[in-house]
Design an enzyme around this catalytic site. Sequence first.
Site, PDB file in Angstrom:
ATOM      1  N   ARG A 141      29.361  32.065 -13.010  1.00  0.00           N
ATOM      2  CA  ARG A 141      29.708  32.726 -14.738  1.00  0.00           C
ATOM      3  C   ARG A 141      28.735  33.619 -15.572  1.00  0.00           C
ATOM      4  O   ARG A 141      28.819  34.581 -15.559  1.00  0.00           O
ATOM      5  CB  ARG A 141      30.159  31.261 -14.939  1.00  0.00           C
ATOM      6  CG  ARG A 141      30.645  31.180 -16.446  1.00  0.00           C
ATOM      7  CD  ARG A 141      31.573  29.611 -16.491  1.00  0.00           C
ATOM      8  NE  ARG A 141      29.939  28.859 -16.942  1.00  0.00           N
ATOM      9  CZ  ARG A 141      30.397  26.939 -17.043  1.00  0.00           C
ATOM     10  NH1 ARG A 141      32.044  27.058 -17.094  1.00  0.00           N
ATOM     11  NH2 ARG A 141      29.744  26.455 -16.960  1.00  0.00           N
ATOM     12  N   MET A 156      58.549  18.001 -26.566  1.00  0.00           N
ATOM     13  CA  MET A 156      57.299  18.416 -28.013  1.00  0.00           C
ATOM     14  C   MET A 156      56.846  17.201 -28.444  1.00  0.00           C
ATOM     15  O   MET A 156      55.699  17.028 -28.368  1.00  0.00           O
ATOM     16  CB  MET A 156      57.896  19.641 -28.431  1.00  0.00           C
ATOM     17  CG  MET A 156      55.962  19.463 -29.440  1.00  0.00           C
ATOM     18  SD  MET A 156      56.303  21.586 -30.327  1.00  0.00           S
ATOM     19  CE  MET A 156      57.647  21.688 -31.842  1.00  0.00           C
ATOM     20  N   TYR A 207      66.981  18.684 -22.560  1.00  0.00           N
ATOM     21  CA  TYR A 207      67.620  19.599 -22.607  1.00  0.00           C
ATOM     22  C   TYR A 207      67.314  20.486 -21.364  1.00  0.00           C
ATOM     23  O   TYR A 207      67.065  20.176 -20.601  1.00  0.00           O
ATOM     24  CB  TYR A 207      66.175  21.100 -23.663  1.00  0.00           C
ATOM     25  CG  TYR A 207      65.668  21.030 -24.799  1.00  0.00           C
ATOM     26  CD1 TYR A 207      67.278  20.936 -26.203  1.00  0.00           C
ATOM     27  CD2 TYR A 207      64.483  19.695 -25.075  1.00  0.00           C
ATOM     28  CE1 TYR A 207      66.341  20.704 -27.106  1.00  0.00           C
ATOM     29  CE2 TYR A 207      64.011  20.435 -26.157  1.00  0.00           C
ATOM     30  CZ  TYR A 207      65.288  19.947 -26.988  1.00  0.00           C
ATOM     31  OH  TYR A 207      65.038  19.971 -28.184  1.00  0.00           O
ATOM     32  N   LYS A 247      30.203  19.832 -25.772  1.00  0.00           N
ATOM     33  CA  LYS A 247      30.821  21.172 -25.737  1.00  0.00           C
ATOM     34  C   LYS A 247      32.513  20.832 -26.215  1.00  0.00           C
ATOM     35  O   LYS A 247      32.630  19.437 -26.397  1.00  0.00           O
ATOM     36  CB  LYS A 247      30.530  22.199 -24.404  1.00  0.00           C
ATOM     37  CG  LYS A 247      31.014  21.719 -23.338  1.00  0.00           C
ATOM     38  CD  LYS A 247      31.350  22.454 -23.155  1.00  0.00           C
ATOM     39  CE  LYS A 247      31.487  22.690 -21.049  1.00  0.00           C
ATOM     40  NZ  LYS A 247      31.507  23.527 -20.147  1.00  0.00           N
TER      41      LYS A 247
HETATM   42  C1  LIG Z   1      27.664  24.450 -17.526  1.00  0.00           C
HETATM   43  C2  LIG Z   1      27.963  22.353 -17.711  1.00  0.00           C
HETATM   44  N1  LIG Z   1      27.059  21.190 -17.326  1.00  0.00           N
HETATM   45  C3  LIG Z   1      27.593  20.241 -17.506  1.00  0.00           C
HETATM   46  C4  LIG Z   1      29.102  19.964 -17.360  1.00  0.00           C
HETATM   47  C5  LIG Z   1      29.328  19.171 -17.589  1.00  0.00           C
HETATM   48  O1  LIG Z   1      30.418  18.697 -16.447  1.00  0.00           O
HETATM   49  P1  LIG Z   1      31.180  16.902 -16.022  1.00  0.00           P
HETATM   50  O2  LIG Z   1      31.727  17.322 -17.181  1.00  0.00           O
HETATM   51  O3  LIG Z   1      31.674  17.684 -15.002  1.00  0.00           O
HETATM   52  O4  LIG Z   1      30.218  16.002 -16.018  1.00  0.00           O
HETATM   53  C6  LIG Z   1      29.358  21.525 -18.203  1.00  0.00           C
HETATM   54  C7  LIG Z   1      31.426  20.964 -18.488  1.00  0.00           C
HETATM   55  O5  LIG Z   1      31.858  22.014 -17.629  1.00  0.00           O
HETATM   56  C8  LIG Z   1      29.209  22.631 -17.782  1.00  0.00           C
HETATM   57  O6  LIG Z   1      30.220  23.443 -18.359  1.00  0.00           O
END
Ligand SMILES: Cc1ncc(COP(=O)(O)O)c(C=O)c1O
Length: 352
Positions: free
Chosen positions: A122, A295, A249, A30
């Site tokens: 969630r 920045m 700054y 993701k």
């Molecule tokens: C549903 C789900 N599975 C697995 C993972 C992987 O987690 P990690 O990066 O801690 O291995 C995530 C990461 O946010 C997640 O949201």
Amino acid sequence: MTAILKLNQQRLYEQAKALQSQNDVIVVVKNDAYNFGMERAFTAFFQAGIKSYATTNLSEAIWLRKQDKEIMILLLDPSTEFNLLKNYNITLTVPNLTFYNKYKAQLKGIKVQLVYKNLLNRFGFDHSEEMLQVFKENYVDITGVWTHFAFADDLTEPKYEIEKNSWLTVLNQLKDYIKNLEYVHAQNSASYTREGLLEGHTHIRPGATAYGALPYFDKIPTSLPAQTIEVSASVKDIVRLKKGQSAGYSAAFVAEKDTSIAICDIGYGNGIMKNRAKHDVLINGKLYPIVVLMMSHLMVEVDEQVNIEDTVILYNDQLRLDEFAYKGVGAISEQMASLNRHTFNLIEIPIN
Ligand SMILES: Cc1ncc(COP(=O)(O)O)c(C=O)c1O
């Protein structure tokens, strides 16, 4: 020269191969593959033999399907884009009983997995009884069940044992229905690193370790995964300050003695986190403190050994994402995701 982000696809490939050789992996890709770049990451993971991919984003899921017909693609978030899910053969997470009851007719022809809510709160079914109800109806094509732990990354937190046991109890209650499922998975990097593949599970579901970071860092381990990213910049100028003079700054830094400040061409605009700036950078193999984060610039307090054009390293094999996570800079994924990739000069180390 601008700041440099080095993305080591060879290391990503090696790490993925090592993981996949131990257990089947559903790799989490993701957020543009943890900001490694989806295409770059997918190429490495696929060549390493990983056959299953998970993302929260339907566009990413569709992109993945266009790369290969056979891989399993799990959408971790709910979606009502049923036609797209069907046409692209994307496995949908059913987030709870309400969703199931509302959409079950549309779910026909789509592979689904049921998620248990557990302590993360969630998405997810609240109880195994609700999951059993869906299994017993035998109406949709269920290919898996999963959960996600909220406390696996914190070694001091006893709630991990609670959520793990609660999940194992759910699996036990579902045992007659899940024994032939292709996908039973729960473990992120930390859970897997802590205890290997849990009984009754078919896959691990890592992000962080797949990208070359240790999920937790309670002590310096004997072996570390090879980190797949490096971040560096260069010294553009050296400013000499007299005791009492300020820089930045609103006098962000005030010299307590006569000193030298290296002005480096990287900053929060590149995604360097405020907390990362509380820790040192490496210049010519020596550590120096960041004193101001702007920045487009960092001010680093240096000594006479530092010169204009020297390389300033923020992340490499010595300055690791996982160690900074342990020191409270932010989660590994947070540090990776915060980098604004398009502001960097990218250097890619391709697969050999
Ligand atoms: C549903 C789900 N599975 C697995 C993972 C992987 O987690 P990690 O990066 O801690 O291995 C995530 C990461 O946010 C997640 O949201």
